[in-house]
Design a protein around this motif. Structure first.
Motif, mmCIF file in Angstrom:
data_model
loop_
_atom_site.group_PDB
_atom_site.id
_atom_site.type_symbol
_atom_site.label_atom_id
_atom_site.label_comp_id
_atom_site.label_asym_id
_atom_site.label_seq_id
_atom_site.Cartn_x
_atom_site.Cartn_y
_atom_site.Cartn_z
ATOM 1 N N HIS A 191 3.014 23.796 -75.427
ATOM 2 C CA HIS A 191 3.774 24.840 -76.126
ATOM 3 C C HIS A 191 3.063 25.289 -77.394
ATOM 4 C CE1 HIS A 191 4.869 21.066 -77.942
ATOM 5 N NE2 HIS A 191 5.602 21.649 -78.880
ATOM 6 N N ILE A 251 17.696 27.715 -70.505
ATOM 7 C CA ILE A 251 16.384 27.199 -70.110
ATOM 8 C C ILE A 251 16.389 25.683 -69.929
ATOM 9 C CG2 ILE A 251 13.972 26.948 -70.849
ATOM 10 C CD1 ILE A 251 14.192 29.670 -72.171
ATOM 11 N N ARG A 252 17.105 24.970 -70.804
ATOM 12 C CA ARG A 252 17.140 23.512 -70.653
ATOM 13 C C ARG A 252 18.260 23.068 -69.722
ATOM 14 N NH1 ARG A 252 19.681 18.996 -71.697
ATOM 15 N NH2 ARG A 252 18.539 17.109 -72.316
ATOM 16 N N ALA A 270 14.246 22.723 -67.963
ATOM 17 C CA ALA A 270 13.093 22.452 -68.831
ATOM 18 C C ALA A 270 13.465 21.366 -69.833
ATOM 19 C CB ALA A 270 12.669 23.719 -69.562
ATOM 20 N N ALA A 312 13.260 24.014 -75.253
ATOM 21 C CA ALA A 312 13.087 25.449 -75.472
ATOM 22 C C ALA A 312 13.564 25.764 -76.874
ATOM 23 C CB ALA A 312 13.873 26.265 -74.457
ATOM 24 N N THR A 335 8.828 27.309 -74.517
ATOM 25 C CA THR A 335 9.437 26.267 -73.685
ATOM 26 C C THR A 335 8.480 25.089 -73.571
ATOM 27 O OG1 THR A 335 8.539 27.054 -71.567
ATOM 28 C CG2 THR A 335 10.642 27.993 -72.294
ATOM 29 N N ASP A 379 8.355 22.892 -68.584
ATOM 30 C CA ASP A 379 9.226 23.902 -67.975
ATOM 31 C C ASP A 379 8.885 24.040 -66.485
ATOM 32 O OD1 ASP A 379 10.630 26.161 -67.288
ATOM 33 O OD2 ASP A 379 9.973 27.342 -69.014
ATOM 34 N N PRO A 416 8.163 28.618 -65.990
ATOM 35 C CA PRO A 416 7.872 29.343 -67.237
ATOM 36 C C PRO A 416 7.986 30.860 -67.101
ATOM 37 C CG PRO A 416 5.869 28.338 -66.319
ATOM 38 C CD PRO A 416 7.012 27.788 -65.552
ATOM 39 N N SER A 451 11.491 31.780 -67.649
ATOM 40 C CA SER A 451 11.871 31.579 -69.047
ATOM 41 C C SER A 451 11.454 32.755 -69.918
ATOM 42 C CB SER A 451 11.241 30.289 -69.586
ATOM 43 O OG SER A 451 11.753 29.164 -68.908
#
Length: 1012
Positions: free
Chosen positions: A707, A871-872, A877, A880, A895, A898, A901, A904
């Motif tokens: 990230h 997202i989580r 993932a 995020a 993120t 993930d 991605p 996301s």
């Protein structure tokens, strides 16, 4: 005041000791009815910390302790929210908030500088560990569940599942895992407490609940406390909130004690001695380049609860491997059998037993067996010939320095003490013993004086004659990730392998229904009634003035000197800042290598090994690193940049950082200035060693911290500062180091010497942090060493485009080369990983404006609501978030680990729409403001105070501006957040995005394969 044998509210005081090394009184208590224990380090610290700790012993690699760790924080009896943890993140002034799964224990620490907030945190955490809901939905969300897409393609998802896919994609993690399996077979350490993705789907919901019932009882709880809140007040709270719950519900605490003595010493710890070296060879993740194997020799050295044994092991590790000139490290480097030392130079003390390891990476397959021979030949030679006095002195210096220095590495200093205490306390030893490390080391120093053969005998007994050891070879193999993907697919295929078409159709429909049920639960809006269950501080309760650091500007001769008087406990910290913006832009990519080599090569006519060995006797630490600053976009900063600080603000530097004991300051400063004046950049052999070390370290950081790399790529053409940061720390630097490693190093050496000559004439700026005595002691030495030196000279003039050009990566033909110029697709960088990382970056507002405050609040709210949920929670993932960098005027999304991605990146911009439409009442804004406030009040160590004051000066960040910033935050409204979302959304056509992922997640042909 409590006394030994006192009984207070059902708790018996077992022992009390004054712990002067920690400026604390240790108080150890046991609850008479439940056998729960407390250990409190009571002192004057306003930052209080608690940690609920449980011994948790998995029998397989389904990841059950890890999934429990996640799940207990997802709703409990008195806080039946979807995710109380993230609610706390949103609205607490916490200074630390986390939970950690170790191989044999799970701990839940949190800290705060506010007493009211501290007890809020304890209430939620205590309820979570003792009375979690542990619903089936939570089990599937945090652990694993099956999903199906519109093409009837099945997949396995889950937060822990995807987190561990990421962990198993990290080469170093594979090495450490194999060491544990081989050194301690048939024990708890031979399985993956975090979970092996191949095994996680074997875990059942019933086993999940049974594990919690077994291990999360009061009798198995060890509650660590630190800070100035009285023990009695905390006991009253614990009784009222937790223990009385068991008693009032007529729970027989003997029934709750599921860990009888026989259970505590079950097969998990039945270690059988190994009588000869065990060898193991396994595959590890690999990119396109063949880097060679990693070979590690490791030893079992006994219990971590034996403090003398811990310090003997620590002393040996430091003596043999503490730096590159240490005997064993140097022997491995000089062998030329590998690229560089495996980054494990100390003992692992986190488990019941001590593990010490040494190794080399980048070893050709045909040379792997030679590593073990070199290690034992070197150890035997040391026993026969003895150890040079300088190595003993430097080792004593290093260990003593560590005991004196107070640091905040990954959180409060109290976390380090927590780890020490749990070492013995979790294994049946009193909690005091593990803290007496200084006394144990004094005993070792006395042994050194009494017995001239003491070290040789230790080496002989603990390493040479100790047959409980393992030799691990991990070979990077491009098929490793493919095989992991194949295992995953096999698990998926097995779900329907024996089904008829009719049964498959029925199964698919069942999966869809379950998937919808889970998603509906995940997206269900939390009721305000539930949210109000978690109390929060109001902005009116928060301190409305910023912390200040007294910074004194003076000079010694012509050299500017910045002074910070801090309570550093006899340690002096010095930063020599050498301006590098006097160089040509083409020199910039060389500066990370130049900086690292500057303090890791020979100087003053000595070889690198001679220099390092002698300097280690007087240094607490010495390192160099490039640093880029910008001028804060405020009237105060701009005025300063045209006034008295015009020659030092907003510039690019190399920071040479020295830390030393006050009594060693003259000799340590001599070493520092010897490096600055005479560092040897002609030693090609040393240059190659350092270059490969840097390259390998950067390569190995991509998968664990992808990230950060994608964030750097997305912002690298937004400003000169971000471009320079990418050139020095991002994928641009990674690819540059690979190019250098394949080039003529004689030419590289010539370039480095040219840079050295220019920088020796560019002047310098000094920052010093010390207490009264240290400042007085060091003053005459600084006057001596700075005589004839000059202030920083003026920077060369370069355009932003000159720096942007150096961030260009060949193969990304449409990548932006100007500030937020539009690109038509998202660049993707391929690494050997089963998961990915995504980032996006958009233009934002300048520091200390009302607009930038709104964007900070927006980033905080998005991170703890929409992004976390979409997202989580739903997407699976591991992490995020969003961020607002008002100094560089960018707004970012990212993120972490993930599974999708690309998806996301679509969520990022859509989240802004949700922010625009969000109904944020007064209570919600109070929560958001309080959560944002916590980032402004994080405590710092004395040395960090000095460094922070220095950085504020280089940026021109005034206390007046910071106070205005805080005032604006505390008075912010929902309109500020809504307007921020609208502004960022309007700039969405200028978005820059990037992805790092495994090739299995790539859906386009626009890929750059990274050589990691």
């Amino acid at each position: 005041m409590l006394k030994i044998n006192d009984i207070y509210q059902g708790w018996k005081v077992l022992d009390i000791k004054i712990l002067s090394d920690y400026k604390s009184t240790g108080i150890w208590l046991r609850h008479i009815s439940s056998n729960m224990e407390i250990f409190h380090l009571l002192n004057d610290e306003e930052e209080n910390l608690f940690s609920f700790g449980f011994k948790t012993l998995p029998k397989d690699s389904t990841g059950i302790p890890h999934i429990i760790e996640h799940s207990v924080l997802a709703g409990s009896k008195h806080y039946p929210l979807k995710d109380p943890f993230i609610q706390l993140c949103n609205q607490s002034v916490k200074t630390f908030l986390n939970a950690m799964t170790y191989p044999d224990k799970t701990v839940y620490p949190a800290s705060s500088i506010s007493e009211a907030d501290y007890f809020n945190l304890m209430a939620v955490y205590g309820d979570a560990v003792f009375f979690p809901l542990l619903t089936k939905n939570t089990f599937e969300q945090e652990g694993y569940h099956v999903e199906i897409d519109d093409k009837n393609k099945l997949s396995i998802q889950g937060v822990v599942y995807n987190e561990m896919k990421g962990a198993f994609s990290e080469f170093n993690s594979v090495v450490f895992s194999e060491v544990n399996k081989t050194l301690w077979p048939n024990t708890v350490y031979a399985v993956e407490s975090g979970g092996d993705p191949a095994n996680i789907p074997q875990l059942t919901y019933d086993d999940f609940k049974t594990f919690h019932k077994k291990y999360y009882s009061p009798s198995n709880c060890r509650l660590f406390l630190y800070g100035n809140i009285s023990t009695e007040k905390q006991i009253d709270f614990i009784n009222q909130k937790f223990l009385n719950e068991f008693l009032t519900n007529n729970v027989n605490l003997d029934d709750v004690d599921n860990l009888k003595e026989t259970t505590r010493n079950e097969v998990s710890y039945n270690l059988k001695p190994i009588k000869q070296t065990v060898y193991s060879t396994v595959k590890g993740p690999s990119g396109e380049n063949d880097k060679g194997a990693c070979v590690v020799i490791s030893w079992h050295l006994g219990d971590t609860s034996d403090t003398v044994n811990v310090m003997q092991s620590t002393f040996l590790a430091e003596l043999l491997m503490g730096n590159d000139s240490s005997p064993l490290a140097k022997a491995l480097i000089d062998s030329k059998l590998g690229d560089d030392i495996f980054p494990w130079r100390s003992c692992d003390l986190d488990e019941k037993w001590i593990c010490m390891g040494v190794g080399l990476r980048g070893v050709k397959i045909e040379n792997t067996k030679k590593i073990e021979k070199i290690v034992f030949e070197t150890l035997s030679k040391l026993v026969t010939d003895g150890i040079p006095e300088e190595f003993i002195d430097s080792t004593i210096m290093a260990v003593d320095f560590e005991h004196r220095e107070v640091t905040r590495s990954y959180g409060p200093y109290a976390l380090q003490l927590m780890d020490k205490v749990y070492r013995g306390w979790m294994n049946g030893v009193d909690p005091f013993s593990s803290l007496f490390t200084r006394e144990a080391f004094e005993q070792i120093k006395q042994n050194l004086k009494k017995d001239s053969k003491y070290i040789q005998n230790l080496i002989k007994k603990m390493l040479i004659e100790n047959k409980h050891r393992a030799c691990i070879t991990v070979i990077p193999d491009k098929s490793y990730t493919d095989e992991m993907n194949a295992k995953e697919q096999k698990n998926i295929d097995s779900l329907i392998s024996n089904m008829s078409e009719v049964d498959k159709t029925t199964y698919f429909e069942k999966v869809r229904k379950n998937q919808k049920k889970l998603k509906d639960a995940q997206l269900k809006e939390e009721s305000e009634e539930n949210r109000l269950l978690i109390p929060h501080l109001y902005p009116s309760q928060l301190k409305s003035t910023v912390d200040t650091i007294t910074t004194t500007q003076t000079k010694i001769g012509d050299v500017p000197l910045i002074v910070h008087n801090q309570a550093t406990n006899g340690i002096v910290y010095v930063t020599v800042a050498v301006p590098v913006d006097v160089l040509e832009v083409k020199d910039y990519p060389y500066l990370p290598l130049y900086s690292f080599l500057l303090t890791n090569t020979g100087c003053n006519g000595k070889t690198w090994a001679e220099t390092e060995a002698s300097s280690a006797r007087v240094l607490g630490g010495l390192s160099a690193k490039p640093f880029v600053a910008s001028i804060a976009p405020t009237p105060n900063a701009i005025e300063l940049s045209h006034g008295k600080n015009k020659d030092i603000m907003g510039r690019h530097w190399i920071f040479v950082n020295l830390k030393m004991l006050e009594e060693k300051s003259e000799d340590a400063l001599q070493v520092l200035f010897d490096f600055l004046d005479t560092a040897d950049f002609t030693d090609i052999t040393r240059l190659k060693d350092i270059l490969l070390k840097l390259r390998n370290s950067l390569d190995n950081s991509v998968v664990p911290a992808g990230h950060q790399f994608v964030l750097s790529r997305t912002g690298c053409t937004s400003s000169r500062t971000k471009a320079v940061d990418e050139i020095w720390n991002g994928l641009s630097q990674l690819l540059f180091l690979h190019t250098l490693a394949d080039s003529d190093l004689r030419e590289v050496a010539v370039r480095l010497q040219s840079i050295q000559k220019k920088l020796q004439n560019s002047g310098m700026l000094l920052n010093i942090t010390a207490d009264d005595s240290g400042l007085t002691t060091v003053q005459p030495f600084l006057e001596h060493f700075l005589k004839g030196r000059k202030a920083p000279i003026l920077a060369k003039k370069h355009s932003d485009q000159d720096f942007y050009a150096l961030t260009f990566i060949k193969g990304i033909t449409q990548e932006s080369t100007g500030s937020f110029s539009s690109v038509s697709y998202t660049p993707r960088y391929i690494v050997p990983s089963q998961v990915g990382f995504a980032a996006s970056c958009l233009p934002a507002s300048a520091y200390n404006t009302k607009e930038s405050i709104g964007e900070n609040l927006l980033a905080h709210w998005l991170s703890n609501t929409v992004l976390y949920e979409k997202i989580r929670t739903v997407g699976g993932a591991y992490g995020a978030g969003a961020g607002a960098d008002s100094f560089n005027q960018i707004f970012t999304f990212y993120t972490y680990r993930d599974p999708d991605p690309d998806k996301s990146i679509n969520v990022f911009l859509k989240s802004l729409d949700e922010a625009i439409q969000a109904k944020l009442d007064k209570t919600e804004m109070e929560r958001i403001i309080t959560g944002c406030y916590s980032k402004l009040v994080q405590p710092r160590s004395p040395s960090a105070n000095g460094f922070t004051g220095f950085i504020r000066l280089l940026y021109g960040i005034s206390d007046e501006d910071r106070q205005q910033n805080l005032k604006t935050i505390l008075s912010a409204t929902a309109d500020d957040l809504h307007l921020a979302a609208q502004r960022i959304k309007l700039k969405s056509n200028a978005v820059q995005s990037a992805i790092i992922s495994g090739k299995n997640l790539s859906y386009t042909g626009n890929n750059i394969i990274l050589p990691v």
